[in-house]
Motif scaffolding. Structure first.
Motif: not given
Length: 128
Positions: A54-56, A83-93
């Motif tokens: 789902w995050a992907g 939600r936490e994983v997606l927020d962190a991934a967006r920052v990393e992107r």
């Protein structure tokens, strides 16, 4: 007629005993206990798989919303991880790259799900 009923009862008993493994091997020794299915997935692996998927999907579409956790098949706790994983991934992107964000999703989903199910999972209900 009575003979047919007896034969049917015998046939059903034989099928039931064979299907449940109670029939023995014929050698007089009891059959070994059935082993767990090799396709069994642990709760932490299932959690990591569904959150990563789902995050992907959300990450790749660039969608800023998360969606409805129940329609995704997630518990409330799993949804919080998503939600936490997606927020962190967006920052990393933004900081690194799209690929770095995807790697972070996979790594953090695995780590957070392992932590969540370390002691067997939540015990207050199926949607926690």
């Amino acid at each position: 007629m009575r003979h047919r009923i007896s034969l049917c009862a015998l046939a059903l008993t034989t099928v039931a005993v064979t299907a449940t493994g109670c029939g023995g091997s014929g050698s007089g020794a009891p059959d070994a206990s059935p082993s767990p299915s090799p396709g069994t997935t642990s709760p932490e692996d299932l959690c990591a798989t569904i959150i990563t998927r789902w995050a992907g999907r959300i990450y790749d579409t660039g969608d800023s919303t998360y969606g409805d956790y129940q329609s995704m098949g997630l518990s409330n706790g799993q949804y919080l991880i998503l939600r936490e994983v997606l927020d962190a991934a967006r920052v990393e992107r933004r900081r690194e790259s799209v690929g770095a964000g995807r790697k972070l999703i996979t790594r953090q989903a695995r780590e957070r799900c392992a932590e969540r199910y370390r002691d067997g999972g939540p015990s207050t209900g199926p949607w926690t």
